[in-house]
Structures are given as C-alpha cells and as structure tokens.
Design an enzyme around this catalytic site. Sequence first.
Site, PDB file in Angstrom:
ATOM      1  N   ASP A 265       0.880  -1.255  -0.016  1.00 14.74           N
ATOM      2  CA  ASP A 265      -0.013  -0.024   0.099  1.00 14.74           C
ATOM      3  C   ASP A 265       0.742   1.280   0.084  1.00 14.74           C
ATOM      4  O   ASP A 265       1.855   1.353   0.656  1.00 14.74           O
ATOM      5  CB  ASP A 265      -0.712  -0.196   1.100  1.00 14.74           C
ATOM      6  CG  ASP A 265      -2.021   0.993   1.150  1.00 14.74           C
ATOM      7  OD1 ASP A 265      -2.475   1.336   0.215  1.00 14.74           O
ATOM      8  OD2 ASP A 265      -2.326   1.381   2.400  1.00 14.74           O
TER       9      ASP A 265
ATOM     10  N   SER B 134     -13.093   4.374   4.775  1.00 13.01           N
ATOM     11  CA  SER B 134     -13.679   3.987   5.972  1.00 13.01           C
ATOM     12  C   SER B 134     -15.083   4.998   6.251  1.00 13.01           C
ATOM     13  O   SER B 134     -15.142   6.165   5.755  1.00 13.01           O
ATOM     14  CB  SER B 134     -12.754   4.213   7.146  1.00 13.01           C
ATOM     15  OG  SER B 134     -11.969   3.076   7.232  1.00 13.01           O
TER      16      SER B 134
HETATM   17 ZN   LIG Z   1      -4.373   5.032   0.940  1.00 13.80          ZN
END
Ligand SMILES: [Zn+2]
Length: 327
Positions: A93, A228
Amino acid sequence: MVSYKELGFSNTKKMFKIALEREFAIPGYNINNLEQLQAIIIGCGESESPVIIQISQGARVYANQTMLRYLGQGGVEMAKENGYSIPIALHLDHGNSFELAKSCIDSGFSSVMFDGSHLEYEENIAITRKVVEYAHERDVTVEAELGVLAGIEEHVKSDVHEYTDPDQVEDFVTRTECDSLAIAIGTSHGAYKFKVEKVDDIPELRFDILQEVRKRLGKFPIVLHGSSSVLKEYVSIINQYGGNLEKAFGIPEEQLRKATQYGVSKINIDTDGRLVFTAIIRKILAENPKEFDPRKYLGPARQELIEMIKRKNDIVLGSAGQAKYIK
Ligand SMILES: [Zn+2]
C-alpha cells in the site's frame, strides 16, 4: 527471491475482471499485527469474499516487512486449513519508490501500489511505468494513483484535495499500463474526513468525476482509498470509555455501494478496523480493571473486527459470496 505463486497468493487481475463484471468491490484491508490478519482471513473466508491484504509503510516500520510477509503466508495456510476457498492478494500500500516495489515483489507480494500522486505528472508516469515493467515480467499487478487525497494516513499527508483530472486518466493508463488506478473524488485518509459539525453536512463524493473517468477508461478497475465510514457506534464506545474523538466523520456506506456501480473495483478500509479494535479494548479494560491477559481484550476485539468485515463485505462492497466466480 520468491514468487508469490509459491506462497499461494493471487494477483488482482482476475479479481478485478469479475468485480467489474458483477459490479462489486474487492476489499483492501490493512494489517499491522496477528489479530488483524486473523480477522481478515476469517471474516473474508466466512463471507466467501476475495481479499487484498495491504501492507503500508507504517506497518513495515511497526512490524517489519519480512514478518508481515510471513504473516500473510500464514494467512493463506490458515485459510486452507479452515476450508476457505478465497483468492488472497498480498499488496504493498502506498509504495513510494521503484526500489521498495521491487523489494516487495522479490519477497512474494502479488500486487504493489506505486503512489506517485504527489509527483509531477510526467515523473509519476515514468516511475509507475518502471514499476509496471518489473512487476508484469513476474505476473504481479500494479495500482497507480492520480489526484491527491486530503487527510492523514501514516506518512501519507496532504492538506488539500486535488481531484483527479478526467482528461489525464486515459493518457496515464495507456502510457503506464497500470492494472488499476486510485483516484481522488472526495475520500480521504484518517478519521476526520470532513470539517463538518454533523453527519447531514457531509458532502457527496464527486460522482461526476467518477462517471467522467469511467467514460474515458471504460471497464477499468478504479480504486478508492480512505473509504472508511468512521462507524458511529464505535466512535461512541471510544468516547464513552475515556476516548476523545470529536467530529470524526467518514464516507457514508450507501455512497460507497453506489461507487461500485461506476467501476470502483477496490475499496480500502483501514480506519474503521482501528476504531473497532480501540473501542472494544477500551470497553473491556474499563469494565475489567483487574484484567491483564492481552488475549482477554485482543480476542474480543478480533471477533468484533470479524463481524465488521463480514458486514462490510456483504452490504458495502458486495464482495460476499463472489469468491467462487474467481477461479
Ligand atoms: Zn491510501
């Protein structure tokens, strides 16, 4: 040097193909420790969802890249042992250099992100292209990024939103040959995604930009970071048991669901998992001041995370039950 294939991971090619056909998103869940990994494997295994396990720079500093790779491998073996038949990708990531992407590919990652979104356009293309060339020779898939997300995610910080320019995406994807593209349409990293007072004031994601990108790229996997929802029930538990998270707001789940219908094929969720963990641990320790066995609070936190993951896969990402189509 080890290939991800020997470790039992999958690259993201087939996952994205099926996700686009069936209009759902693959979850990108981050790991930093054992309990998060177990929750991801069990949550996705039980909901029969494909999954991308993500390792960020912060995670590598915290837990060590080699340790996390072996944890991921342990996850594949545990999935087999539990009888889950789900594809699992191990993904870097926010990789910030060619060298880092190469080191992850060489140590068994099946997918890497090169995030050149802060770079000048031509430089972003040049490095992404270099990563793609190295990765594709080894059948590893590459996520790239155009446009800058506001917010904070460990080392990824930005004060300003710079939405993705739809006029650039075709040229960028054609020249880099990346396998998926993270775009900025109003999501952001962290628990404070909007400077608003209440939920009703949260602005809508820029679906106009998303649709425009979709029009230029056709059926191409689009990725949303910082997605999120900053789940209210867990923020409340945290605040009830001594925490202080004020005005923490995220992306409403219905908007994420809608995004999957416009080509969003991967949705990254990190903050919500952190909130779940913190909420449960705070509650248990506050209610049981004599407790000192970490298993007694990490175990229930893990169980709650499993439930969150199953719920997300089911009603937000639509990835539950989709593993059987990706063979
Ligand atoms: Zn990210």
